[in-house]
Design a protein around this motif. Structure first.
Motif, mmCIF file in Angstrom:
data_model
loop_
_atom_site.group_PDB
_atom_site.id
_atom_site.type_symbol
_atom_site.label_atom_id
_atom_site.label_comp_id
_atom_site.label_asym_id
_atom_site.label_seq_id
_atom_site.Cartn_x
_atom_site.Cartn_y
_atom_site.Cartn_z
ATOM 1 N N LEU A 172 31.753 68.472 20.133
ATOM 2 C CA LEU A 172 30.735 69.761 20.015
ATOM 3 C C LEU A 172 31.625 70.713 19.919
ATOM 4 N N ASP A 173 32.954 70.908 20.336
ATOM 5 C CA ASP A 173 33.630 72.307 19.901
ATOM 6 C C ASP A 173 34.041 71.988 18.314
ATOM 7 N N LEU A 174 34.213 70.920 17.764
ATOM 8 C CA LEU A 174 34.604 70.741 16.636
ATOM 9 C C LEU A 174 33.552 71.025 15.558
ATOM 10 N N ARG A 175 32.080 70.610 15.773
ATOM 11 C CA ARG A 175 31.200 70.882 14.870
ATOM 12 C C ARG A 175 30.230 71.705 15.270
ATOM 13 N N HIS A 176 30.096 72.123 16.543
ATOM 14 C CA HIS A 176 28.787 72.739 16.917
ATOM 15 C C HIS A 176 29.245 73.805 17.846
ATOM 16 N N ASP A 177 30.217 74.416 17.872
ATOM 17 C CA ASP A 177 30.916 75.436 18.888
ATOM 18 C C ASP A 177 30.071 76.719 18.827
ATOM 19 N N ALA A 178 29.609 77.050 17.930
ATOM 20 C CA ALA A 178 28.571 78.210 17.808
ATOM 21 C C ALA A 178 27.772 78.176 18.778
ATOM 22 N N ARG A 179 27.039 76.882 19.130
ATOM 23 C CA ARG A 179 25.680 76.782 19.984
ATOM 24 C C ARG A 179 26.168 76.964 21.456
ATOM 25 N N GLY A 180 27.505 76.795 21.710
ATOM 26 C CA GLY A 180 27.818 76.933 23.267
ATOM 27 C C GLY A 180 27.489 76.254 24.215
ATOM 28 N N TRP A 181 27.939 74.932 24.351
ATOM 29 C CA TRP A 181 27.556 74.023 25.371
ATOM 30 C C TRP A 181 28.201 74.542 26.881
ATOM 31 N N ARG A 182 29.088 75.395 26.638
ATOM 32 C CA ARG A 182 29.733 75.654 28.050
ATOM 33 C C ARG A 182 28.889 76.816 28.922
ATOM 34 N N LYS A 183 27.957 77.420 28.101
ATOM 35 C CA LYS A 183 27.004 78.226 29.031
ATOM 36 C C LYS A 183 26.199 77.918 29.957
ATOM 37 N N GLY A 184 26.358 78.107 31.152
ATOM 38 C CA GLY A 184 25.786 77.792 32.532
ATOM 39 C C GLY A 184 26.271 76.410 32.893
ATOM 40 N N ASN A 185 27.497 75.995 32.317
ATOM 41 C CA ASN A 185 28.103 74.703 32.847
ATOM 42 C C ASN A 185 29.570 75.110 33.037
ATOM 43 N N ASP A 186 29.641 76.011 33.926
ATOM 44 C CA ASP A 186 30.852 76.554 34.147
ATOM 45 C C ASP A 186 31.911 75.348 34.860
ATOM 46 N N ALA A 187 31.460 74.608 35.895
ATOM 47 C CA ALA A 187 32.361 73.339 36.285
ATOM 48 C C ALA A 187 32.907 72.358 35.296
ATOM 49 N N LEU A 188 31.789 72.160 34.409
ATOM 50 C CA LEU A 188 31.966 71.294 33.244
ATOM 51 C C LEU A 188 33.081 71.760 32.223
ATOM 52 N N ALA A 189 32.955 73.016 32.152
ATOM 53 C CA ALA A 189 33.863 73.610 31.290
ATOM 54 C C ALA A 189 35.435 73.756 31.786
ATOM 55 N N THR A 190 35.443 74.142 32.976
ATOM 56 C CA THR A 190 36.667 74.294 33.677
ATOM 57 C C THR A 190 37.495 72.733 33.533
ATOM 58 N N TRP A 191 36.735 71.647 33.834
ATOM 59 C CA TRP A 191 36.950 70.235 33.891
ATOM 60 C C TRP A 191 37.746 70.013 32.446
ATOM 61 N N PHE A 192 36.761 70.487 31.580
ATOM 62 C CA PHE A 192 37.231 69.957 30.129
ATOM 63 C C PHE A 192 38.498 70.555 29.591
ATOM 64 N N ALA A 193 38.665 71.756 30.187
ATOM 65 C CA ALA A 193 39.885 72.796 29.759
ATOM 66 C C ALA A 193 41.307 71.869 30.340
#
Length: 202
Positions: A166-187
């Motif tokens: 998603l970061d590679l091809r669709h980063d502009a759509r912002g999958w992290r919005k509203g998914n703070d825990a998931l974003a922190t885990w992925f980092a």
């Protein structure tokens, strides 16, 4: 064994991460192939009838294809650490299926913009694929964080590769919005040596 792969395929990346995590990278020869749904990869014809990567050619059996089949085979070969037994196994398989569903939708979006003629592209259809991605990410954020934060398994690998795509091809759509825990885990997960070593080359 020979692994037919592509440098940007997220399904191939799942296999490569597993090879790193299970220390089997030296057992597999890598052969890069190029193909699309409308121009199949010629080296796969006769080996993998769907002509999709990844495909794993073995000296003692038919070529394996579909990333889930290949990952299960390679994990079993390494002792079965990433697909546990018992009740947790079904959670791992469900999580992997959810991650692959994210990839399926995201790849359809990519193909729509890259392969279909501009006058035939359907924005509403593309947006409907992204809705699937959003729903899946919300479920991961709400339901699966305890599992994602537990000892490594193939469900986590699949999710990490899906979010990376998603970061590679669709980063502009912002999958992290509203998914703070998931974003922190992925980092944190994305900093694993196996993930760093398999980041797509574009």
């Amino acid at each position: 064994m020979k692994l037919y792969h592509s440098l940007t395929s997220p399904y191939v990346r799942k296999v490569m991460v597993l090879l790193h995590e299970t220390e089997q990278l030296g057992d597999v020869e890598l052969e890069t192939v190029a193909g699309t749904p409308v121009a199949p990869a010629a080296p796969l014809i006769g080996k993998a009838p769907l002509t999709k990567v990844p495909a794993l050619e073995r000296p003692d059996g038919p070529t394996l294809f579909d990333s889930r089949v290949i990952c299960a085979f390679l994990d079993d070969r390494a002792g079965g650490r990433l697909y546990p037994e018992g009740a947790r196994r079904w959670d791992v398989l469900t999580l992997e299926a959810l991650a692959d569903g994210i990839l399926d939708a995201a790849l359809l979006m990519t193909y729509e913009s890259r392969l279909r003629p501009e006058d035939k592209q359907w924005d509403e259809w593309v947006d409907s694929q992204w809705v699937k991605v959003e729903r899946a990410c919300a479920v991961l954020n709400q339901r699966w964080m305890a599992h994602l934060s537990s000892p490594l398994d193939m469900g986590q690998v699949a999710v990490g590769c899906a979010l990376g795509y998603l970061d590679l091809r669709h980063d502009a759509r912002g999958w992290r919005k509203g998914n703070d825990a998931l974003a922190t885990w992925f980092a944190e997960f994305d900093a694993r040596p196996s993930m760093v070593a398999t980041r797509p080359v574009t």
